[in-house]
Design an enzyme around this catalytic site. Sequence first.
Site, mmCIF file in Angstrom:
data_model
loop_
_atom_site.group_PDB
_atom_site.id
_atom_site.type_symbol
_atom_site.label_atom_id
_atom_site.label_comp_id
_atom_site.label_asym_id
_atom_site.label_seq_id
_atom_site.Cartn_x
_atom_site.Cartn_y
_atom_site.Cartn_z
ATOM 1 N N SER A 161 9.489 1.807 -0.459
ATOM 2 C CA SER A 161 9.486 3.185 0.087
ATOM 3 C C SER A 161 10.930 3.503 0.072
ATOM 4 O O SER A 161 12.133 2.517 0.490
ATOM 5 C CB SER A 161 9.314 3.156 1.681
ATOM 6 O OG SER A 161 7.900 2.935 1.763
ATOM 7 N N GLU A 244 9.607 -4.809 11.400
ATOM 8 C CA GLU A 244 8.742 -3.740 10.998
ATOM 9 C C GLU A 244 7.405 -3.298 11.641
ATOM 10 O O GLU A 244 7.187 -2.332 11.761
ATOM 11 C CB GLU A 244 8.370 -4.278 9.517
ATOM 12 C CG GLU A 244 7.514 -3.260 8.652
ATOM 13 C CD GLU A 244 7.323 -3.716 7.198
ATOM 14 O OE1 GLU A 244 7.155 -4.934 6.767
ATOM 15 O OE2 GLU A 244 7.014 -2.869 6.518
ATOM 16 N N ASN A 370 -4.872 -3.925 7.894
ATOM 17 C CA ASN A 370 -5.458 -3.917 9.171
ATOM 18 C C ASN A 370 -5.831 -5.520 9.204
ATOM 19 O O ASN A 370 -6.175 -6.013 10.256
ATOM 20 C CB ASN A 370 -6.446 -2.972 9.455
ATOM 21 C CG ASN A 370 -5.839 -1.825 9.642
ATOM 22 O OD1 ASN A 370 -4.718 -1.510 9.668
ATOM 23 N ND2 ASN A 370 -7.093 -0.840 9.968
ATOM 24 N N GLU A 371 -6.595 -5.920 8.011
ATOM 25 C CA GLU A 371 -7.021 -7.095 8.116
ATOM 26 C C GLU A 371 -6.111 -8.332 8.473
ATOM 27 O O GLU A 371 -6.251 -9.183 9.140
ATOM 28 C CB GLU A 371 -7.688 -7.577 6.579
ATOM 29 C CG GLU A 371 -8.982 -6.881 6.447
ATOM 30 C CD GLU A 371 -8.637 -5.490 5.884
ATOM 31 O OE1 GLU A 371 -7.715 -5.085 5.650
ATOM 32 O OE2 GLU A 371 -9.481 -4.555 6.189
HETATM 33 C C1 LIG Z 1 2.884 3.696 2.765
HETATM 34 C C2 LIG Z 1 3.277 2.499 2.130
HETATM 35 C C3 LIG Z 1 4.693 2.039 2.144
HETATM 36 C C4 LIG Z 1 4.979 0.760 1.846
HETATM 37 N N1 LIG Z 1 6.344 0.468 1.801
HETATM 38 C C5 LIG Z 1 6.810 -0.831 1.591
HETATM 39 C C6 LIG Z 1 8.234 -1.022 1.253
HETATM 40 O O1 LIG Z 1 9.085 -0.295 1.385
HETATM 41 N N2 LIG Z 1 8.587 -2.332 1.085
HETATM 42 C C7 LIG Z 1 7.601 -3.398 0.522
HETATM 43 O O2 LIG Z 1 8.024 -4.288 0.304
HETATM 44 N N3 LIG Z 1 6.232 -3.085 0.569
HETATM 45 C C8 LIG Z 1 5.795 -1.854 1.044
HETATM 46 N N4 LIG Z 1 4.419 -1.591 1.099
HETATM 47 C C9 LIG Z 1 3.514 -2.485 0.555
HETATM 48 C C10 LIG Z 1 2.764 -3.123 1.615
HETATM 49 O O3 LIG Z 1 3.446 -4.116 2.419
HETATM 50 C C11 LIG Z 1 1.544 -3.892 0.694
HETATM 51 O O4 LIG Z 1 0.545 -2.926 0.013
HETATM 52 C C12 LIG Z 1 0.611 -4.668 1.898
HETATM 53 O O5 LIG Z 1 1.478 -5.777 2.358
HETATM 54 C C13 LIG Z 1 -0.661 -5.291 1.043
HETATM 55 O O6 LIG Z 1 -0.465 -5.903 0.070
HETATM 56 P P1 LIG Z 1 -1.137 -5.126 -1.456
HETATM 57 O O7 LIG Z 1 -1.132 -4.022 -1.631
HETATM 58 O O8 LIG Z 1 -0.691 -6.096 -2.337
HETATM 59 O O9 LIG Z 1 -2.776 -5.869 -1.132
HETATM 60 P P2 LIG Z 1 -3.537 -7.081 -1.269
HETATM 61 O O10 LIG Z 1 -2.566 -8.296 -0.439
HETATM 62 O O11 LIG Z 1 -3.717 -7.538 -2.667
HETATM 63 O O12 LIG Z 1 -4.749 -7.039 -0.494
HETATM 64 C C14 LIG Z 1 -5.805 -6.444 -0.908
HETATM 65 C C15 LIG Z 1 -6.841 -6.434 0.085
HETATM 66 O O13 LIG Z 1 -7.277 -7.790 0.554
HETATM 67 C C16 LIG Z 1 -7.396 -7.893 1.886
HETATM 68 N N5 LIG Z 1 -6.589 -9.210 2.258
HETATM 69 C C17 LIG Z 1 -5.543 -9.726 1.557
HETATM 70 N N6 LIG Z 1 -5.375 -11.102 1.958
HETATM 71 C C18 LIG Z 1 -6.419 -11.241 2.972
HETATM 72 C C19 LIG Z 1 -6.545 -12.304 4.024
HETATM 73 N N7 LIG Z 1 -5.874 -13.400 4.166
HETATM 74 N N8 LIG Z 1 -7.602 -12.202 5.010
HETATM 75 C C20 LIG Z 1 -8.278 -10.990 4.944
HETATM 76 N N9 LIG Z 1 -8.140 -10.010 4.121
HETATM 77 C C21 LIG Z 1 -7.243 -10.026 3.242
HETATM 78 C C22 LIG Z 1 -6.109 -6.852 2.203
HETATM 79 O O14 LIG Z 1 -6.312 -6.681 3.751
HETATM 80 C C23 LIG Z 1 -6.545 -5.840 1.520
HETATM 81 O O15 LIG Z 1 -7.803 -4.996 1.932
HETATM 82 C C24 LIG Z 1 3.879 -0.273 1.384
HETATM 83 C C25 LIG Z 1 2.714 0.035 1.508
HETATM 84 C C26 LIG Z 1 2.224 1.613 1.701
HETATM 85 C C27 LIG Z 1 0.950 1.636 1.891
#
Ligand SMILES: Cc1cc2nc3c(=O)[nH]c(=O)nc-3n(C[C@H](O)[C@H](O)[C@H](O)COP(=O)(O)OP(=O)(O)OC[C@H]3O[C@@H](n4cnc5c(N)ncnc54)[C@H](O)[C@@H]3O)c2cc1C
Length: 407
Positions: A161, A244, A370-371
Amino acid sequence: MSEQSVTSFRDRARSWLAANAPRRSDAQEPDGEPQAAGVAAQREFQAKLYDAGFAGITWPKEYGGQGLTNAEQIAFGEEARGYALPTGVFFIGLGMPGPTILEMGSEAQKKRYLPKMLRGEEIWCQLFSEPAAGSDVASLTTSAVRDGDEWLLNGQKVWTSGAQWSDYGAIIARTDPTVPKHNGITMFIVDMHAPGVTVRPLKVATGSSPFNEVFFDNVRLPAGSVIGEVNNGWAAAVVMLRNERVTIGTMGSPRTSPLSYHSLSALAARLGTGADVEVARRLARLYARERSVRLFGQLLREEAMAGRDPGARGSVAKLAGAELAMSACEVAEAVLGQAVVAGGAGDPEIDAVIMAVIGSPGSSVAGGTNEIQRNIIGERVLGLAKDPGVDRGTPFNQLRVGTLNTK
Ligand SMILES: Cc1cc2nc3c(=O)[nH]c(=O)nc-3n(C[C@H](O)[C@H](O)[C@H](O)COP(=O)(O)OP(=O)(O)OC[C@H]3O[C@@H](n4cnc5c(N)ncnc54)[C@H](O)[C@@H]3O)c2cc1C
């Protein structure tokens, strides 16, 4: 701090805000992407806030703060509630890297970076997530390799972001792949204008670009850029993630957000849908939910200001806020009635609701999904069995599952 001095601080804040800050009703709700002119205006406003003595209220004086107590911070928050302070681009820096540097940074880092962050001279971003390391961010593959006194940074981050207007970022990178994944990570300060840094904005469904992908190609990091200790970056990351969750989980949704009870009930009255019993019932439930989320956020904020670690309750606030946003989308659908199909047709209020609904799912992902919040609550609040974490003891370079390492 005496009660009298808090009262005089409050009086000073009240008259300064009345003279200098836009009221919520006059301000447009930001959609997360200020334009260049908006960024310049926000820098200007933050400088005014700082010069007036209202930035970094509880931060130590030697690092640019006011060195005051939580009582003044709470008083300022209460006085500022009716205003839309144009300071969104500093939300990440002051809510995440700033407190982490305060807690774990070197004396030189605190003196160099914190005053400029508070004064709005330098904007910061947080560089954690990668294409294959989001929820399991400790699987990150961006690397920093020592080169004399410096480090060479290579890799890619995503969903960063505000990277497009940031001057500095707090980044976590792998510095020792021969140890288990949590043990070989270091946190650094990276100059976002350094040679080898490429920022590419990502467009989201609302049409704006609140976040970016960021590429690092042989970027040189000076020796003094390590936050905390080399290979102990996970500890710094935990501090930042805790900040955060509390920052996001307690910010609440402003009364003027298109999806707030206040806005939706006014819209229902205007469109005539508020007369429907089911719509009225949903609005009432939204009011109760919004109020409980706001009060819980306020409790955590006040506890945090009093120096109490909110622990896993930060995850409860974060999850409750994300679920509130999604339930407000359903209420919005009922309030809009047929207008949801017809679209806004030039009605700015309806357009704003539709855009907010499109952007809402992001709240259940940003700052940990949320998970993941449920996993944390299950383990640390309810005492349920811990995730087995089968890869925790294995050196990172021998992992085959959960990382990009396919050798
Ligand atoms: C509006 C916005 C702003 C953001 N800003 C930043 C930022 O400034 N800096 C930064 O570094 N990141 C940022 N992010 C990234 C954010 O932190 C990640 O998108 C988030 O941590 C999820 O990672 P992922 O998208 O790789 O999903 P994944 O980790 O690949 O997850 C995919 C799905 O699997 C589920 N899942 C994964 N692991 C588990 C588990 N152990 N148990 C149950 N379910 C699980 C997740 O809940 C999700 O539904 C931002 C995201 C958004 C939407």
